[in-house]
Design an enzyme around this catalytic site. Sequence first.
Site, PDB file in Angstrom:
ATOM      1  N   HIS A 144      -0.172   4.762   7.169  1.00  0.00           N
ATOM      2  CA  HIS A 144       0.531   5.318   6.015  1.00  0.00           C
ATOM      3  C   HIS A 144       0.994   6.757   6.215  1.00  0.00           C
ATOM      4  O   HIS A 144       0.350   7.525   6.927  1.00  0.00           O
ATOM      5  CB  HIS A 144      -0.382   5.245   4.784  1.00  0.00           C
ATOM      6  CG  HIS A 144      -0.886   3.877   4.503  1.00  0.00           C
ATOM      7  ND1 HIS A 144      -2.137   3.445   4.916  1.00  0.00           N
ATOM      8  CD2 HIS A 144      -0.298   2.819   3.882  1.00  0.00           C
ATOM      9  CE1 HIS A 144      -2.297   2.179   4.547  1.00  0.00           C
ATOM     10  NE2 HIS A 144      -1.205   1.788   3.926  1.00  0.00           N
ATOM     11  N   SER A 150       0.799  -1.232   0.000  1.00  0.00           N
ATOM     12  CA  SER A 150       0.000   0.000   0.000  1.00  0.00           C
ATOM     13  C   SER A 150       0.824   1.271   0.000  1.00  0.00           C
ATOM     14  O   SER A 150       0.296   2.340  -0.285  1.00  0.00           O
ATOM     15  CB  SER A 150      -0.944   0.016   1.207  1.00  0.00           C
ATOM     16  OG  SER A 150      -0.217  -0.121   2.414  1.00  0.00           O
ATOM     17  N   ASP A 207      -2.850   8.249   7.888  1.00  0.00           N
ATOM     18  CA  ASP A 207      -3.826   7.418   8.594  1.00  0.00           C
ATOM     19  C   ASP A 207      -3.066   6.516   9.567  1.00  0.00           C
ATOM     20  O   ASP A 207      -1.900   6.768   9.865  1.00  0.00           O
ATOM     21  CB  ASP A 207      -4.703   6.627   7.609  1.00  0.00           C
ATOM     22  CG  ASP A 207      -3.919   5.616   6.779  1.00  0.00           C
ATOM     23  OD1 ASP A 207      -2.738   5.348   7.092  1.00  0.00           O
ATOM     24  OD2 ASP A 207      -4.478   5.076   5.806  1.00  0.00           O
TER      25      ASP A 207
END
Length: 370
Positions: free
Chosen positions: A336, A37, A333
């Site tokens: 990340h 991600s 978040d």
Amino acid sequence: MASRGGAFAFVALCLLDLALHGAAEPLAPAMFVFGDSTVDVGNNNYLKKCKIECKADYPRYGVDYPDQAPTGRFSNGYNLADQLAQLLGFPESPPPFLSLPNDSLIPQMSKGISFASGGSGLLDNTSSHACGEVLSMTNQVRNFTSLARQWKIENQTAADLVTKSLFFISVGSNDLFEHADITVDNRNDTEFLQLLVASYSSYLKDLHRAGAKKFSVVSPSLLGCCPSQRLIAQESKDFDKYGCFGSANNLSKQLYPMIASMLHDLTLELPGMNYSLGDSIRMAEGVFNNTHTPAYNFTVLSKACCGVGDFGASGCNSSVPLCQNRANYMFWDKFHPTDAASAVTAKELFGNTGSFVHPINVQQLVTSQP
């Protein structure tokens, strides 16, 4: 990514970098992206069985991306793959593999494709429960090698283009997250890390057989310092000197030298292979140890910009508060970085001269002779 001012500043940096190079053409013919991600630009959007926890195609993701569009990037704006691509002279990361119609896959190979998938790891079963469905590294590499084989049949210059292209890989964090959750008495860290490195080596060999020569590899960072892991540290009382989850950070610190050794050994085995290894651990330590220096503008290091509760670790969506000074936050978040933090990492990967990248930086890598 960051606040508007931070985004404009980074665009100015990119333009300056291109001006210094004196050319509008990218420094590499194409960029191929693999991993998780940290570099996914939307592949998970197209996985029907992928859980919403492993997608980022909804607000507030993308609040600082052009048109404030949530694209599947796990960021408020651009992610690390975008930031590095821009320094290379591309507009942003290449498009996600699963977004491309079949008849455009081969033509797109001359510019690059992102095979990265949020939640993926070095092991095939990583995140299978948490995410439901991801593109494993095995599948990512297989998708590339299949396309490369077909491309070379259809295009006489394909082999040369692959050789000169950049292969950017950021993976391993999710494996470590899951392993850190296992109680110490029930796990063998050395055996597990050796398995990760062996898997990594296998993927690089497969890509090399398909023609890849230039690899930019980013090691997992101090994972225990992201908001979700700080919350675990608070609950378990397992702190390191940064107030982070010690078990997770210890795994990261053990893995980095193993990856470094593996890459060095591969250059002795694989003809023409060259690499740049980003030391994300030292980069993170540089931020934590120099919070008030001009080099780093991050004043909020432990709390997510998008989230509520302790450390903002609840998760990011349109119902939770959003910080305004995003350029000052290290984390977007609970897992990340902000685009501002990714911009710092990309700049170091691209141009650092020894503190954070070894043995050469990405700029030197892409301009070297294959």
